[in-house]
Scaffold this motif. Sequence first.
Motif, short mmCIF file in Angstrom:
data_model
loop_
_atom_site.label_atom_id
_atom_site.label_comp_id
_atom_site.label_asym_id
_atom_site.label_seq_id
_atom_site.Cartn_x
_atom_site.Cartn_y
_atom_site.Cartn_z
N GLU A 458 0.83 -1.21 0.00
CA GLU A 458 0.00 0.00 0.00
C GLU A 458 0.86 1.25 0.00
N MET A 461 2.27 1.82 -3.39
CA MET A 461 1.22 2.30 -4.30
C MET A 461 0.89 3.77 -4.04
N GLN A 462 0.88 4.18 -2.78
CA GLN A 462 0.60 5.58 -2.43
C GLN A 462 1.66 6.50 -3.00
N LEU A 465 1.18 6.82 -6.72
CA LEU A 465 0.05 7.70 -7.01
C LEU A 465 0.42 9.17 -6.83
N ILE A 468 2.30 10.18 -9.86
CA ILE A 468 1.39 10.31 -11.01
C ILE A 468 0.61 11.61 -10.95
N ASN A 469 0.09 11.94 -9.76
CA ASN A 469 -0.67 13.18 -9.58
C ASN A 469 0.21 14.41 -9.81
#
Length: 477
Positions: A458, A461-462, A465, A468-469
């Motif tokens: 997790e 993945m955070q 992300l 990506i943002n």
Amino acid sequence: MGKKDLSVKPNLSTQIKNAACEIILSSTSHGFPNILRSTNLAIKLMWTIFTVLFLGICGYMITAAIISYFNYDVVTVIRVKNEFKPYFPTVTLCNLNYFTSDEAITLIKPFENSKVFFDPFDLSFDMMAKGISKQDPKFLINSKIFSDLQEKLIVYCGYAMEACNKSEFKFYFHPNYGNCYQFNTGYNQNGSKTPLKTTIVTEKAQGLRLVLNTSVPESLKFITPFTGAIVFIHNHTTDPMMVTGITLSPKTETNIALSRMFYSSQPKPYSQCETGTNDPNSFSSELYKLVLQNTQFYTQTLCVYQCFQRELIENCDCSVTTFPDFYKAKSCVGQEQTICLQKVFDMAKNTDFFTATCYQECPLECDGMTFQKTVSTTQYSNAQFEEYLKLSRFTPYFNKTEVNGNDFTAFSVYYENLGYIDIEESPSMEWVDLLSNLGGIAGLFLGVSFLSFVEIIECVMQIILIFINQNKINQTK
């Protein structure tokens, strides 16, 4: 432009730091969340020390558990099991002397005078004579001609208090003893299948009883110093060559009480044995296939015999006459072949020939059984009993053969108990046990479970992300 870049960098790192801290604080483990949560330096230090300490202990114990698993240790369980109608064993009986017939007298006579050149104590004349006999044209046509026929050897046979049917005996040629006869193989003398015999009691009278005539012609007695018979007791799936025989002396009766032991080993990597050794398609070895072509069931010992015979045939163009030989090669006779034979024996003893060659082509079987034997003897026959035999109408054998009690030997085979000992191996730690140990250790010292590793996923993945943002924001600008 420079000020804008500096303002983005801290923002990105702050986002990553906040995401990681949030996941650690919500983690199911106890050490790291409490280190981050504590505001007091002393408490933070305490949690850090104990977390590092227990992390080290946990790592040590997990390593030990993994090493233990890959040691492939086994647990051996020994059980006594009951059986109320077991199969009776196969009994193979032979005269101790290979040469006993009139044809043998004819064979030995031409070179009898050469016996003075052989050491009588090492039985080298006997081995030489066996080698010559197996090359005789008559032997190649009929292998029974030099040893006892069934009609001569077996005086009487009874099983479960009834007379045996002599046709139930199957012929077996033994390289050391010549003609042998097998009781309860599952086949009769014609090779037709017959039901295996069973027994329901442990009494001697309900077992197998045989009286044998072990006589040897006077002119052949010089070949070996012993007289009598030998009996091999084995499972019907086992070759008699693979078990130790019990010798029977003349003028004695031998009682053989049996108990059974079955064993089963774990295959590789827990031991050196292999599963499926009775399946011809399991292994490609020439020796392995040769054994299965000539026997009902495979054994590594027989395979190793063939490995040694193959080496002899390749180097000396002959085989050892007293070893099983599925190649059916000529026996080693004569000085030149004897010297060659000795060289091959010395090579096998002084090198790793068996390990490097034979055991590589001969897999070890995992399952087997043995008979444990209790043997007792007593005197058999006397002058009055022999006179009684001559008069009795129940002994037609003695209408054809002169009665001489000095040549008689008798034996009985029966079960001491109907149950058996079962020895079975099982892995001391299987894959499920290893996972349970790892989970228990990690849970005890760190308070983590396998789901705790999902928290690491997790966190990754955070962070992805966040990147990506951030890229989307940069592209928009």
